[in-house]
Design an enzyme around this catalytic site. Structure first.
Site: not given
Lengths: 344, 344
Positions: B206, B272
């Site tokens: 992910k 991220n």
């Protein structure tokens, strides 16, 4: 066999965006489509002292509903609906759902034999214990094969050619391929799935989930909670459709743009999320927020939640859909919003 | 049979949050668990002039990694790892993945016979054409049945009891139920699924999707595009795991908190997404951004993208994962970020 003649029924924000795509694509695929003209039915009104049809046909722009986006010149605005669909073999329905039934009355018996249709109309029709998707309504009323398109599609973003995706639930594979040719572009990717009902219902039920996500935003519970609510909402959508409709496919919800991606878009932005957040933070009732934030338009999510509540109650199935029910209770029955996550 | 003795191996942000839950739950389920003590292994360090173990054991708070959250008094910090796990029958691994291998060396032969473990460690081990999940590494090295937990779980939100969900991929159903008893609370809902690999891989892959979502944010393409990227990313995650691991379940990705919900959380917030957005907007290389934004820590998403690239290349399967590849090419090979959506 002659070429397919496209007609677009509806000319709001989404109708205009899709007319831009269709007008270009009939030229790109002029082996299949008549490229000379894509009539778009326009509910005639005045805008800045001119008729809207005249603006569209002269300036090639729907200045009221999709300003600053040029439409191809083969997109021709027509104020008379019967004239707009005359000779058309591929009908695209894209209008607010409350106008559909009157429109269909006007079209009955006026549509080309063997024509087919696709609906981009959001929503679902509920009357007490009966529920129906608009693709079925159109198909029944006009006697033509009707598919459905839905996805994570904010009209303004599609209109300026931002990368996005959509899903067509087709009636026959042949229909699916035709509609894909009419709508797909390098930046507007069309997936096909054999599931008209699932694709249609996604577009209605996701608004309930977006209201729940807006409540979470209003409560400032954070992204964990919001993601959990979106996941639970997606699963309730899926269960609902599988319970009450035949031949619905799980993938429509879990893997398609119409399902998971549209839930995401609607829970990130969108009016349902935004009004629900304001409901919590500003402590105003929804009818007030509709006036303040939506120029008096209805907030779809809470009205769909009410329709679904009435439907589920008539079937004695409320308990099976706790998130839908919480959204209803908070929106309409005064349940404190802090109870949203309790017992989910 | 005696009661289960829990030990927690790791005491960072997430380890401390989970220790709070475990410390309370062993009391709530004292028919199954020894409630007197939940040892938590702490990598000893000084913080504000005191030893971290002393802070935890005196103030009942991990002031360095989870400030302002009280831990139950039965959570006892122990600096010696072998002592921490002595007699333990239920081991919870929750540490940065780069420390796992050394930790396992220290524990080899020191673990109770018949004990079981669960890993909350994010990431995946890739060495060229070999790939493995940490649950398998622990199980093999220590010879104990090892499950995995992953989900849309921002530690700080879980620690203050915000509503959220998680997924346990269990090795045996009995193990699953035990771990559920240890972790579930009214506001931290634990789903069980028979899929250790799927749940583990979600937590690693992910992060690649979150980097892609951050690129879209940096490009200001809007929510349609972002939802499309998340959907495509979720499907690549699923395909990858099904291709390279046995007995992976689709539901782990499409229906569980570990899959769809964690993708959502990571693409809404998270480092991220944030660093990838800055990469586009500030036009700085990632090693610079790691210094500026992460105090020199590695940005997991781009490193996982590189590992996966090397792995896929060795298997000659890069073309099957275009989104993963785009993230790699943009992050490491200078591909212009505008190419992200091309040909997906």
């Amino acid at each position: 066999m002659g070429k397919e003649k496209v007609a677009i029924i509806g000319s709001g924000n989404w109708g205009s965006a899709i007319a831009k795509i269709a007008g270009n694509n009939v030229k790109n695929h002029n082996d299949i489509f008549d490229e000379s003209k894509v009539p778009i039915w326009v509910f005639e009104e005045d805008y800045e002292g001119r008729k809207l049809t005249e603006i569209i046909n002269t300036d090639h722009e729907n200045k009221k509903y999709l300003p600053d986006v040029k439409l191809p010149e083969n997109v021709v605005a027509i104020p008379d609906i019967v004239e707009a669909v005359k000779g058309a073999t591929a009908l695209v329905f894209v209008m607010p759902h409350q106008f559909l039934s009157k429109t269909l009355e006007q079209l009955e018996g006026k549509v080309e034999k063997g024509a087919k249709a696709i609906t981009l109309i959001k929503g679902v029709g509920v009357e007490g214990e009966n529920i129906h998707v608009f693709a079925d309504v159109i198909q029944e009323k006009l006697g033509i094969s009707t598919s459905a398109l839905s996805g994570a599609n904010i009209a303004n973003e599609v209109a300026i050619d931002r990368f996005s995706e959509t899903t067509i639930g087709y009636r026959t594979e042949e229909d699916g391929k035709l509609w894909q040719k009419l709508f797909q572009t390098p930046n507007f990717r069309v997936q096909l799935i054999d599931d008209v009902a699932g694709v249609s219902l996604c577009g209605a039920l996701k608004n309930i989930v977006a209201v729940a996500a807006g409540f979470i935003d209003g409560l400032e519970y954070g992204n964990n909670s919001k993601a959990a609510i979106m996941r639970l909402g997606l699963l309730e959508m899926k269960h609902f459709c599988i319970e009450f409709f035949d031949n619905v496919k799980e993938e429509s919800f879990l893997q398609e743009s119409a399902g998971v991606a549209d839930v995401i878009t609607s829970c990130l932005g969108g009016r349902n999320r935004k009004c629900a957040e304001a409901f919590v933070k500003e402590k105003k009732p929804f009818d007030q927020l509709e006036k303040d934030m939506l120029k008096g338009q209805k907030l779809q999510g809470i009205h769909t939640a009410k329709d679904i509540h009435i439907f589920l109650k008539s079937r004695n199935r409320i308990d099976a859909y706790p998130l839908f029910d919480k959204v209803y209770q908070i929106s309409w029955e005064g349940l404190p919003v802090e109870k949203l996550t309790e017992g989910l």
